[in-house]
Motif scaffolding. Structure first.
Motif, PDB file in Angstrom:
ATOM      1  N   LYS A 215       0.932  -1.277   0.150  1.00 32.02           N
ATOM      2  CA  LYS A 215      -0.027  -0.172   0.088  1.00 32.02           C
ATOM      3  C   LYS A 215       0.895   1.250  -0.074  1.00 32.02           C
ATOM      4  CE  LYS A 215      -3.279  -1.254  -0.367  1.00 32.02           C
ATOM      5  NZ  LYS A 215      -3.890  -1.405  -1.687  1.00 32.02           N
ATOM      6  N   ALA A 216       2.005   1.179   0.685  1.00 30.07           N
ATOM      7  CA  ALA A 216       2.866   2.348   0.581  1.00 30.07           C
ATOM      8  C   ALA A 216       3.273   2.649  -0.581  1.00 30.07           C
ATOM      9  CB  ALA A 216       4.055   1.943   1.694  1.00 30.07           C
ATOM     10  N   LEU A 217       3.799   1.549  -1.255  1.00 29.31           N
ATOM     11  CA  LEU A 217       4.177   1.607  -2.723  1.00 29.31           C
ATOM     12  C   LEU A 217       3.109   2.198  -3.527  1.00 29.31           C
ATOM     13  CD1 LEU A 217       6.095  -1.706  -3.402  1.00 29.31           C
ATOM     14  CD2 LEU A 217       7.024   0.496  -2.981  1.00 29.31           C
ATOM     15  N   GLU A 218       1.855   1.717  -3.309  1.00 20.77           N
ATOM     16  CA  GLU A 218       0.748   2.172  -4.387  1.00 20.77           C
ATOM     17  C   GLU A 218       0.456   3.877  -3.820  1.00 20.77           C
ATOM     18  OE1 GLU A 218      -1.455  -1.986  -4.741  1.00 20.77           O
ATOM     19  OE2 GLU A 218      -2.590  -0.512  -3.438  1.00 20.77           O
ATOM     20  N   LEU A 219       0.691   4.339  -2.482  1.00 20.17           N
ATOM     21  CA  LEU A 219       0.118   5.808  -2.343  1.00 20.17           C
ATOM     22  C   LEU A 219       1.341   6.720  -3.148  1.00 20.17           C
ATOM     23  CD1 LEU A 219      -0.145   5.463   1.547  1.00 20.17           C
ATOM     24  CD2 LEU A 219      -1.951   5.704  -0.082  1.00 20.17           C
ATOM     25  N   ILE A 220       2.656   6.054  -3.061  1.00 18.99           N
ATOM     26  CA  ILE A 220       3.716   6.765  -4.095  1.00 18.99           C
ATOM     27  C   ILE A 220       3.419   6.915  -5.694  1.00 18.99           C
ATOM     28  CG2 ILE A 220       5.996   7.022  -4.471  1.00 18.99           C
ATOM     29  CD1 ILE A 220       6.686   5.674  -1.606  1.00 18.99           C
ATOM     30  N   GLU A 221       2.938   5.665  -5.844  1.00 19.64           N
ATOM     31  CA  GLU A 221       2.483   5.442  -7.423  1.00 19.64           C
ATOM     32  C   GLU A 221       1.298   6.229  -7.621  1.00 19.64           C
ATOM     33  OE1 GLU A 221       0.908   1.280  -7.876  1.00 19.64           O
ATOM     34  OE2 GLU A 221       1.015   1.415 -10.002  1.00 19.64           O
ATOM     35  N   THR A 222       0.395   6.556  -6.613  1.00 19.34           N
ATOM     36  CA  THR A 222      -0.701   7.394  -6.955  1.00 19.34           C
ATOM     37  C   THR A 222      -0.329   8.756  -7.104  1.00 19.34           C
ATOM     38  OG1 THR A 222      -2.206   5.850  -5.809  1.00 19.34           O
ATOM     39  CG2 THR A 222      -2.972   8.083  -6.128  1.00 19.34           C
ATOM     40  N   LYS A 223       0.506   9.329  -6.338  1.00 20.80           N
ATOM     41  CA  LYS A 223       0.912  10.754  -6.359  1.00 20.80           C
ATOM     42  C   LYS A 223       1.841  10.836  -7.494  1.00 20.80           C
ATOM     43  CE  LYS A 223       4.887  13.475  -4.913  1.00 20.80           C
ATOM     44  NZ  LYS A 223       6.297  13.452  -4.578  1.00 20.80           N
ATOM     45  N   GLU A 224       2.543   9.914  -7.851  1.00 20.44           N
ATOM     46  CA  GLU A 224       3.265   9.996  -9.372  1.00 20.44           C
ATOM     47  C   GLU A 224       2.537  10.054 -10.606  1.00 20.44           C
ATOM     48  OE1 GLU A 224       6.038  11.201  -8.922  1.00 20.44           O
ATOM     49  OE2 GLU A 224       7.058  10.652  -7.259  1.00 20.44           O
ATOM     50  N   PHE A 225       1.617   9.037 -10.630  1.00 15.86           N
ATOM     51  CA  PHE A 225       0.780   8.864 -11.930  1.00 15.86           C
ATOM     52  C   PHE A 225      -0.174   9.936 -12.097  1.00 15.86           C
ATOM     53  CE2 PHE A 225      -2.530   7.261 -14.755  1.00 15.86           C
ATOM     54  CZ  PHE A 225      -1.858   6.555 -15.462  1.00 15.86           C
ATOM     55  N   PHE A 226      -0.991  10.350 -10.930  1.00 19.35           N
ATOM     56  CA  PHE A 226      -2.047  11.218 -11.122  1.00 19.35           C
ATOM     57  C   PHE A 226      -1.751  12.680 -10.731  1.00 19.35           C
ATOM     58  CE2 PHE A 226      -4.070   7.062 -10.316  1.00 19.35           C
ATOM     59  CZ  PHE A 226      -4.953   7.040 -11.355  1.00 19.35           C
ATOM     60  N   GLY A 227      -0.479  12.741 -10.415  1.00 18.74           N
ATOM     61  CA  GLY A 227       0.072  14.256 -10.104  1.00 18.74           C
ATOM     62  C   GLY A 227      -0.527  14.647  -9.102  1.00 18.74           C
ATOM     63  N   ILE A 228      -1.166  14.255  -7.980  1.00 19.28           N
ATOM     64  CA  ILE A 228      -2.066  14.739  -7.058  1.00 19.28           C
ATOM     65  C   ILE A 228      -0.925  15.057  -5.735  1.00 19.28           C
ATOM     66  CG2 ILE A 228      -2.643  12.481  -6.213  1.00 19.28           C
ATOM     67  CD1 ILE A 228      -5.191  13.735  -5.412  1.00 19.28           C
ATOM     68  N   ASP A 229      -1.237  16.214  -4.958  1.00 16.60           N
ATOM     69  CA  ASP A 229      -0.634  16.418  -3.708  1.00 16.60           C
ATOM     70  C   ASP A 229      -0.883  15.246  -2.790  1.00 16.60           C
ATOM     71  OD1 ASP A 229       0.064  17.395  -1.394  1.00 16.60           O
ATOM     72  OD2 ASP A 229      -1.273  19.243  -1.288  1.00 16.60           O
ATOM     73  N   PRO A 230       0.051  14.708  -2.349  1.00 21.18           N
ATOM     74  CA  PRO A 230       0.297  13.672  -1.407  1.00 21.18           C
ATOM     75  C   PRO A 230      -0.855  13.839  -0.154  1.00 21.18           C
ATOM     76  CG  PRO A 230       2.346  14.302  -1.528  1.00 21.18           C
ATOM     77  CD  PRO A 230       1.544  15.166  -2.529  1.00 21.18           C
ATOM     78  N   ALA A 231      -1.148  15.246   0.204  1.00 25.55           N
ATOM     79  CA  ALA A 231      -1.926  15.402   1.390  1.00 25.55           C
ATOM     80  C   ALA A 231      -3.441  15.077   0.827  1.00 25.55           C
ATOM     81  CB  ALA A 231      -1.932  17.062   1.582  1.00 25.55           C
ATOM     82  N   ARG A 232      -3.754  14.936  -0.307  1.00 29.00           N
ATOM     83  CA  ARG A 232      -5.146  14.573  -1.011  1.00 29.00           C
ATOM     84  C   ARG A 232      -5.309  13.159  -1.157  1.00 29.00           C
ATOM     85  NH1 ARG A 232      -7.894  19.122  -2.839  1.00 29.00           N
ATOM     86  NH2 ARG A 232      -6.582  21.007  -3.006  1.00 29.00           N
ATOM     87  N   ILE A 233      -4.179  12.582  -0.838  1.00 36.45           N
ATOM     88  CA  ILE A 233      -4.144  10.975  -1.026  1.00 36.45           C
ATOM     89  C   ILE A 233      -4.797  10.109   0.651  1.00 36.45           C
ATOM     90  CG2 ILE A 233      -3.147   8.855  -1.863  1.00 36.45           C
ATOM     91  CD1 ILE A 233      -1.289  10.476  -3.349  1.00 36.45           C
ATOM     92  N   GLU A 234      -5.826   9.609   0.514  1.00 39.32           N
ATOM     93  CA  GLU A 234      -6.262   8.904   1.704  1.00 39.32           C
ATOM     94  C   GLU A 234      -5.930   7.504   1.723  1.00 39.32           C
ATOM     95  OE1 GLU A 234      -9.990  10.202   2.810  1.00 39.32           O
ATOM     96  OE2 GLU A 234      -9.398  12.271   2.182  1.00 39.32           O
ATOM     97  N   THR A 235      -6.089   6.552   2.811  1.00 49.64           N
ATOM     98  CA  THR A 235      -5.996   5.306   2.586  1.00 49.64           C
ATOM     99  C   THR A 235      -7.052   4.778   3.868  1.00 49.64           C
ATOM    100  OG1 THR A 235      -3.455   5.455   2.870  1.00 49.64           O
ATOM    101  CG2 THR A 235      -4.637   3.174   2.951  1.00 49.64           C
TER     102      THR A 235
END
Ligand code: NAD
Ligand code: MG
Length: 392
Positions: A215-235
């Motif tokens: 899941k940790a890798l996937e959060l980083i993947e989300t940030k990079e792929f969608f170009g979204i501010d990490p503060a806007r990514i939740e788990t």
């Protein structure tokens, strides 16, 4: 006829891709299949799918693979460079189901020939997200997410603008130990960590699910792929694994992607994109399922999630260091050299030591910089693992 290549054809993702292709053999021409030590499966798949080229990443298996495919007309090759050459062969659609940072170079090769890359190998974006996205734009390549969560987000975004996205919620099954008392985690065995409650996947990603490094890798993947501010990514922990991700929009709406825990959905979506075609996956009976549940992830249970936050905030090469340290810690756990909880401690120590060295400040210029950092992180990780082992 579409020309298809499958990198990591003998793995869990690769086999499921070939399963979909085998259902419509007249639609596809298989260019290249690559694999590792499992030459039985690689050779059989190459023959079944009439591949033009079969490659093992192990140079010492060159003759063995050649002998197995003698007389079939299938070209063979071996070694990491041969995997890259397979990736460079013209194809209309290439999937990367290679596991680990080894997927980075061949994935970039597909991108640099302007190809369409269906990316299951999350390490590609974790190690070198900014470089990868820059190259996709520079070469007019198409990058399609295959990780189930990212495919879910990608599908929820059809027809939407990123400016309308307020947050992305990535769901997590919680892995093998989600209901274990925290005190018991220290003694968790490789065998226990290798069975997933919902998904049938390769061993490495299954153990990464138990530790939530996946899941940790996937959060980083989300940030990079969608170009979204990490503060806007939740788990959120969602034990049923039926909602794969949700996208929250500025008007408060949440779009959830719901489907069975079957990777052929995400692979098939990428295979047929931008169309949808019938896929051989279970149709969910929601009344039978009854309820979907959610809970907040406990950061004491899953230190990997905390580390992912810090990696996303640092950016640069922190993802590369994180992934390399994680791969070494996972090897050491599988080999019985360290214990389950030591994995997160090792990764944290490597991140601390390497940020102290200023390594993370390097700019993301080229592949060599990333590969050098990967190697350096593995050297530091080996040292940290030896220290942990010495303490017993
Ligand atoms: P796996 O271990 O089942 O298969 C890995 C494949 O990569 C095999 O074909 C193997 O021969 C090949 N490979 C291994 N080391 C290699 C190297 N050094 N160079 C070239 N090829 C190499 O793994 P998997 O579970 O199919 O996962 C593949 C990737 O997809 C991983 O990045 C994983 O995180 C991601 N992923 C997998 C799933 C899943 O359901 N299995 C779901 C989402 C994402
Ligand atoms: Mg996933």
């Amino acid at each position: 006829m579409r020309r298809i290549s499958v990198l990591g054809a003998t793995g869990s993702i690769g086999r499921q891709t070939l399963d979909l292709i085998a259902r419509a053999p007249d639609d596809y021409e298989v260019v290249a299949l690559t694999g590792g030590r499992n030459l039985d499966d690689l050779a059989a798949a190459a023959v079944e799918h009439r591949a033009a080229l079969a490659v093992t990443c192990h140079p010492e298996l060159a003759d063995d693979l050649k002998d197995r495919l003698a007389g079939t007309g299938i070209e063979t090759a071996a070694g990491p460079e041969a995997v890259r050459e397979a990736a460079m062969r013209p194809a209309d659609w290439t999937i990367s189901g290679i596991v680990g940072a080894a997927g980075l170079a061949p994935g970039l090769d597909v991108i640099r020939r302007g190809g369409t890359l269906a990316l299951a190998n999350k390490e590609t974006l974790v190690c070198a997200g900014p470089l990868v996205m820059q190259e996709v734009a520079a070469h007019g390549a198409t990058l399609l997410p295959v990780d189930s969560e990212h495919s879910a987000v990608f599908q929820a975004l059809v027809g939407e603008e990123m400016s309308a996205v307020e947050r992305i919620v990535i769901t997590a099954s919680g892995g093998a130990f989600r209901d274990w008392p925290i005190e018991d985690l220290a003694a968790a065995t490789v065998e226990q960590a290798s069975s997933h409650p919902n998904w049938d996947m390769g061993q490495r990603i299954t153990i990464d699910s138990a530790s939530m490094f996946n899941k940790a890798l996937e959060l980083i993947e989300t940030k990079e792929f969608f170009g979204i501010d990490p503060a806007r990514i939740e788990t959120v922990v969602h034990p049923e694994s039926l909602i794969h991700a949700l996208v929250g929009f500025t008007d408060g709406a949440l779009m959830a992607h719901v489907g069975p825990a079957d990777m052929r959905h995400a692979i098939g979506y990428a295979l047929h994109w931008p169309d949808r075609r019938p896929l051989p996956v279970e149709r969910l009976d929601l009344a039978k399922i009854g309820q979907l549940t959610f809970r907040e992830p406990d950061l004491r249970r899953y230190p990997a999630l905390r580390l992912a936050r810090s990696v996303m905030d640092q950016g640069g090469l922190a993802g590369c260091v994180f992934n390399a340290a994680k791969e070494c810690a996972l090897d050491a756990f599988i080999e019985g050299r360290i214990r389950f909880l030591d994995m997160a401690a090792v990764v944290e120590d490597v991140l601390t030591r390497m940020s102290g060295q200023g390594t993370l400040q390097m700019t993301m210029t080229d592949l060599d910089t990333v590969l050098d950092t990967d190697r350096a992180a593995r050297t530091v990780a080996a040292e940290v693992i030896r220290t942990v082992q010495a303490k017993g």
